[in-house]
Design a protein around this motif. Structure first.
Motif, short mmCIF file in Angstrom:
data_model
loop_
_atom_site.label_atom_id
_atom_site.label_comp_id
_atom_site.label_asym_id
_atom_site.label_seq_id
_atom_site.Cartn_x
_atom_site.Cartn_y
_atom_site.Cartn_z
N SER A 4 76.23 -92.83 18.24
CA SER A 4 77.15 -91.84 18.81
C SER A 4 78.08 -91.36 17.70
O SER A 4 78.42 -92.11 16.79
CB SER A 4 77.98 -92.45 19.94
N THR A 5 78.49 -90.11 17.79
CA THR A 5 79.54 -89.60 16.91
C THR A 5 80.83 -89.52 17.71
O THR A 5 80.87 -88.92 18.79
CB THR A 5 79.19 -88.22 16.35
N ALA A 140 82.14 -95.02 21.58
CA ALA A 140 80.72 -94.85 21.25
C ALA A 140 79.82 -95.48 22.32
O ALA A 140 78.82 -94.89 22.72
CB ALA A 140 80.43 -95.47 19.88
N ALA A 143 79.95 -93.33 25.45
CA ALA A 143 79.20 -92.09 25.26
C ALA A 143 77.70 -92.32 25.42
O ALA A 143 77.00 -91.55 26.10
CB ALA A 143 79.50 -91.49 23.89
N VAL A 144 77.19 -93.39 24.82
CA VAL A 144 75.76 -93.69 24.93
C VAL A 144 75.40 -94.09 26.35
O VAL A 144 74.35 -93.70 26.88
CB VAL A 144 75.36 -94.76 23.91
N ASP A 149 71.38 -91.85 23.65
CA ASP A 149 71.45 -91.85 22.19
C ASP A 149 71.84 -90.46 21.67
O ASP A 149 71.28 -89.45 22.09
CB ASP A 149 70.09 -92.25 21.62
N ALA A 151 74.79 -88.98 22.12
CA ALA A 151 75.92 -88.39 22.85
C ALA A 151 77.21 -88.59 22.05
O ALA A 151 77.35 -89.55 21.29
CB ALA A 151 76.04 -89.01 24.23
N GLU A 152 78.17 -87.68 22.24
CA GLU A 152 79.38 -87.66 21.42
C GLU A 152 80.64 -87.84 22.26
O GLU A 152 80.65 -87.56 23.46
CB GLU A 152 79.45 -86.36 20.61
N THR A 192 80.31 -91.58 12.66
CA THR A 192 79.00 -91.91 13.24
C THR A 192 78.96 -93.41 13.43
O THR A 192 79.17 -94.18 12.48
CB THR A 192 77.87 -91.46 12.31
N ALA A 195 76.36 -97.75 18.36
CA ALA A 195 76.97 -98.01 19.66
C ALA A 195 76.79 -99.45 20.12
O ALA A 195 77.51 -99.91 21.01
CB ALA A 195 76.42 -97.05 20.70
#
Length: 222
Positions: A4-5, A140, A143-144, A149, A151-152, A192, A195
């Protein structure tokens, strides 16, 4: 390894005519320019969604200026602004004061200058970096979990905690000259992250609202 970013977004310019170091003081709102900066970032994120990015998590420091910066992005992306206390501004002895040479020379402040490497006038750099990076790792994972995979997430925070987290993530010395921080108003420090482990794999920096920076306030405490 899901990635995740997590974007650490510094808030926009604050209305601060007295020029005080506002720190964690409540009710410091965005200026008109700060509101324009926030809208500019919302447009930036919306364009990235159009290009295929998946933003699924948005959180902000509890302070007014961070919440107001997050609001246009929340509307643009259809996300709720969640509050993340770990990304709040650093504690600082000089909060509420105009930090002038005359003020700093007053004897009542001298005991706070004993260790500028920590720093002794406020929250330790290590503590700031640790709490922000813990919030990044959790963002992170969220988001995941929500978007899979790639997702931000966006975390709206403050200059010094963002900078301390970046220095720590890059393995650099935390003590620094505040004038050399690369973290302008509404800039993005994008991490970056693995996660699963929370490890930061890379760091990128950008200034989507660069056109609005000339003439913006540089008062500390942001």
């Amino acid at each position: 390894m899901p990635i995740s970013t997590v974007h650490l977004l510094r808030h926009g310019e604050v209305h601060n005519p007295a020029g005080v170091l506002y720190g964690r003081l409540p009710e410091f709102h965005l200026s008109e320019l700060g509101q324009e900066m926030a809208r500019c970032l919302a447009e930036h994120f919306a364009k990235r969604v159009h290009d295929g990015a998946r933003f699924v998590y948005l959180a902000a420091s509890p302070l007014t200026r961070a919440q107001e910066t997050a609001a246009p992005t929340a509307r643009a992306l259809g996300l709720e602004v969640e509050t993340e206390p770990r990304i709040i501004e650093a504690e600082n002895h000089f909060e509420g004061l105009r930090v002038t040479k005359r003020e700093l020379a007053h004897p009542r402040h001298w005991r706070y200058f004993t260790n500028p490497l920590r720093p002794s006038w406020g929250e330790a750099y290590e503590a700031q970096a640790a709490r922000v990076l813990a919030a990044v790792a959790d963002a992170a994972r969220v988001a995941v979990d929500r978007g899979g995979d790639g997702a931000e997430a966006i975390l709206v925070a403050h200059q010094l905690p963002i900078w301390a987290a970046r220095l720590k993530a890059e393995g650099r010395r935390l003590a620094h000259d505040p004038r050399r921080r690369e973290c302008t108003l509404t800039s993005l420090t994008s991490l970056t992250v693995d996660a699963e482990t929370g490890a930061v794999l890379s760091v990128a920096y950008s200034e989507p609202a660069a056109r609005l920076l000339p003439g913006a306030s540089t008062t500390p405490g942001a």
